[in-house]
Scaffold this motif. Structure first.
Motif, mmCIF file in Angstrom:
data_model
loop_
_atom_site.group_PDB
_atom_site.id
_atom_site.type_symbol
_atom_site.label_atom_id
_atom_site.label_comp_id
_atom_site.label_asym_id
_atom_site.label_seq_id
_atom_site.Cartn_x
_atom_site.Cartn_y
_atom_site.Cartn_z
ATOM 1 N N SER A 13 0.799 -1.219 0.000
ATOM 2 C CA SER A 13 0.000 0.000 0.000
ATOM 3 C C SER A 13 0.835 1.274 0.000
ATOM 4 O O SER A 13 0.263 2.353 0.014
ATOM 5 C CB SER A 13 -0.938 0.001 1.199
ATOM 6 O OG SER A 13 -1.871 -1.026 1.068
ATOM 7 N N GLU A 18 -3.854 1.728 -8.455
ATOM 8 C CA GLU A 18 -4.250 0.334 -8.598
ATOM 9 C C GLU A 18 -3.172 -0.363 -9.429
ATOM 10 O O GLU A 18 -2.545 0.228 -10.310
ATOM 11 C CB GLU A 18 -5.609 0.240 -9.305
ATOM 12 C CG GLU A 18 -6.750 0.898 -8.560
ATOM 13 C CD GLU A 18 -7.164 0.130 -7.317
ATOM 14 O OE1 GLU A 18 -7.931 0.666 -6.522
ATOM 15 O OE2 GLU A 18 -6.703 -1.009 -7.138
ATOM 16 N N ARG A 30 -5.059 -3.849 -1.920
ATOM 17 C CA ARG A 30 -4.359 -2.880 -1.085
ATOM 18 C C ARG A 30 -4.512 -3.279 0.379
ATOM 19 O O ARG A 30 -5.576 -3.732 0.790
ATOM 20 C CB ARG A 30 -4.958 -1.477 -1.261
ATOM 21 C CG ARG A 30 -4.881 -0.890 -2.653
ATOM 22 C CD ARG A 30 -5.727 0.373 -2.696
ATOM 23 N NE ARG A 30 -5.729 1.001 -4.010
ATOM 24 C CZ ARG A 30 -4.929 1.996 -4.364
ATOM 25 N NH1 ARG A 30 -4.064 2.462 -3.484
ATOM 26 N NH2 ARG A 30 -4.975 2.516 -5.564
ATOM 27 N N HIS A 31 -3.491 -3.068 1.173
ATOM 28 C CA HIS A 31 -3.615 -3.280 2.610
ATOM 29 C C HIS A 31 -4.590 -2.251 3.183
ATOM 30 O O HIS A 31 -4.538 -1.064 2.839
ATOM 31 C CB HIS A 31 -2.258 -3.129 3.292
ATOM 32 C CG HIS A 31 -1.318 -4.246 2.989
ATOM 33 N ND1 HIS A 31 -1.621 -5.558 3.244
ATOM 34 C CD2 HIS A 31 -0.071 -4.242 2.440
ATOM 35 C CE1 HIS A 31 -0.605 -6.322 2.891
ATOM 36 N NE2 HIS A 31 0.347 -5.552 2.392
ATOM 37 N N ALA A 32 -5.467 -2.706 4.067
ATOM 38 C CA ALA A 32 -6.443 -1.829 4.701
ATOM 39 C C ALA A 32 -6.668 -2.292 6.132
ATOM 40 O O ALA A 32 -6.330 -3.425 6.496
ATOM 41 C CB ALA A 32 -7.756 -1.839 3.919
ATOM 42 N N ARG A 69 -7.784 2.249 3.668
ATOM 43 C CA ARG A 69 -6.517 1.685 3.209
ATOM 44 C C ARG A 69 -5.336 2.292 3.956
ATOM 45 O O ARG A 69 -5.401 3.407 4.491
ATOM 46 C CB ARG A 69 -6.353 1.897 1.708
ATOM 47 C CG ARG A 69 -6.054 3.316 1.302
ATOM 48 C CD ARG A 69 -5.890 3.418 -0.213
ATOM 49 N NE ARG A 69 -5.438 4.740 -0.603
ATOM 50 C CZ ARG A 69 -5.209 5.104 -1.855
ATOM 51 N NH1 ARG A 69 -5.414 4.251 -2.829
ATOM 52 N NH2 ARG A 69 -4.784 6.312 -2.133
ATOM 53 N N ASP A 71 -2.048 4.230 4.405
ATOM 54 C CA ASP A 71 -1.428 5.378 3.753
ATOM 55 C C ASP A 71 0.092 5.279 3.901
ATOM 56 O O ASP A 71 0.595 4.645 4.837
ATOM 57 C CB ASP A 71 -1.943 6.657 4.416
ATOM 58 C CG ASP A 71 -1.397 7.920 3.773
ATOM 59 O OD1 ASP A 71 -1.969 8.354 2.752
ATOM 60 O OD2 ASP A 71 -0.401 8.470 4.291
ATOM 61 N N GLU A 114 -7.858 6.243 10.533
ATOM 62 C CA GLU A 114 -9.117 6.252 9.798
ATOM 63 C C GLU A 114 -10.309 6.435 10.736
ATOM 64 O O GLU A 114 -11.294 7.075 10.381
ATOM 65 C CB GLU A 114 -9.263 4.950 9.007
ATOM 66 C CG GLU A 114 -8.364 4.856 7.782
ATOM 67 C CD GLU A 114 -8.888 5.680 6.616
ATOM 68 O OE1 GLU A 114 -10.068 6.083 6.639
ATOM 69 O OE2 GLU A 114 -8.107 5.918 5.671
ATOM 70 N N ARG A 165 -12.339 -3.035 -7.083
ATOM 71 C CA ARG A 165 -11.520 -2.488 -5.998
ATOM 72 C C ARG A 165 -11.289 -3.612 -4.999
ATOM 73 O O ARG A 165 -12.229 -4.271 -4.575
ATOM 74 C CB ARG A 165 -12.215 -1.304 -5.323
ATOM 75 C CG ARG A 165 -12.376 -0.105 -6.241
ATOM 76 C CD ARG A 165 -12.843 1.105 -5.488
ATOM 77 N NE ARG A 165 -12.951 2.259 -6.360
ATOM 78 C CZ ARG A 165 -13.176 3.492 -5.951
ATOM 79 N NH1 ARG A 165 -13.307 3.724 -4.650
ATOM 80 N NH2 ARG A 165 -13.268 4.488 -6.795
ATOM 81 N N PHE A 167 -9.199 -5.078 -1.402
ATOM 82 C CA PHE A 167 -8.524 -4.732 -0.160
ATOM 83 C C PHE A 167 -8.164 -6.004 0.596
ATOM 84 O O PHE A 167 -8.934 -6.960 0.639
ATOM 85 C CB PHE A 167 -9.413 -3.853 0.722
ATOM 86 C CG PHE A 167 -9.776 -2.547 0.082
ATOM 87 C CD1 PHE A 167 -8.931 -1.458 0.172
ATOM 88 C CD2 PHE A 167 -10.957 -2.412 -0.624
ATOM 89 C CE1 PHE A 167 -9.247 -0.251 -0.423
ATOM 90 C CE2 PHE A 167 -11.293 -1.214 -1.228
ATOM 91 C CZ PHE A 167 -10.434 -0.124 -1.124
ATOM 92 N N ALA A 169 -7.886 -6.657 4.125
ATOM 93 C CA ALA A 169 -8.301 -5.910 5.311
ATOM 94 C C ALA A 169 -8.095 -6.702 6.588
ATOM 95 O O ALA A 169 -8.448 -7.877 6.664
ATOM 96 C CB ALA A 169 -9.769 -5.516 5.189
#
Length: 244
Positions: A13, A18, A30-32, A69, A71, A114, A165, A167, A169
């Motif tokens: 991430s 993408e 993506r890591h979330a 996600r 940052d 978040e 999309r 993730f 997570a």
């Protein structure tokens, strides 16, 4: 974020765009991170949830836990405390990442950040206000540093490969008593509505399927904190659940 896949590589991430896995042609997740805050000062436990804006391209109008996600700034943000070592180890049991310890900490920090951005609530300890860059500037300006020590690892799920999309997570849980205050900070809050709801009340909400699964797991974990964390994914087109 729903059923996941294991045979696609884990997405780093720290990249913004993408990315497609050239071997499979699918979007890499993506890591979330997501935070489930549990309040126990009433007749029944309540969890913090929010309703996403109807204009969102992803899960519009759904009730969810705060999260998002990872940052780039989450990899180097300061904190007042660190993750429990066992939690950190379980968080990165499988990702192919060059620095799993650093990733575990970034996931935890993303969940805390978040939650602040979406609800205005701080899982933190008081500290002198300090300058910050990027996504962490508003948080650090509150006179607080993230408190990672209360975080428990509840579940992990990866969005299926056919979704536009994706993730990877991780779902964390923390007690509301670890918040600096139950009152949101001014000028914060990205969700249309936020509320403390009992587990029974969540049955009437419009929830993503993964959120319902994690709610069930959270209720069980309140009775048995030592439970393993479920990991939902897809393997060769089939839904698979294992434990971490």
């Amino acid at each position: 974020m729903t059923e996941p896949t294991f045979d696609s590589p884990t997405f780093d991430s720290r990249d913004d765009g993408e990315a497609l896995d050239p071997a499979s042609g699918v979007i890499r997740p993506r890591h979330a991170a997501t935070l489930i805050v549990v309040r126990d000062d009433g007749p029944a436990p309540r969890v913090l949830m929010g309703r996403r804006n109807r204009g969102h391209a992803f899960m519009a109008s759904k009730w969810v836990f705060p999260g998002g996600r990872v940052d780039r700034g989450d990899y180097g943000a300061p904190s007042a405390t660190e993750l429990d070592p066992e939690v950190a180890t379980r968080l990165t049991a499988e990702p192919r990442h060059p620095s799993p310890t650093r990733l575990a900490r970034a996931l935890a920090l993303a969940a805390v950040r978040e939650t602040f951005e979406e609800t205005g609530l701080l899982l933190a300890r008081p500290a002198p206000a300090r300058p910050g860059a990027g996504a962490w500037r508003p948080f650090l300006a509150q006179g607080a540093l993230p408190d990672l020590s209360p975080l428990a690892f509840v579940a992990r799920a990866i969005t299926p490969p056919y979704r536009p999309r994706r993730f990877d997570a991780r779902f964390f849980m923390a007690p509301a008593s670890a918040l600096l205050s139950l009152d949101p900070q001014p000028d914060c809050g990205e969700l249309d509505e936020i509320a403390w709801v009992t587990f029974d009340e969540t049955r009437d909400l419009d929830l993503p399927s993964i959120t319902r699964m994690v709610l069930r797991e959270t209720a069980l974990r309140l009775k048995d904190p030592g439970r393993p964390a479920p990991f939902m994914r897809f393997l060769r087109g089939n839904a698979v659940m294992t434990e971490l």
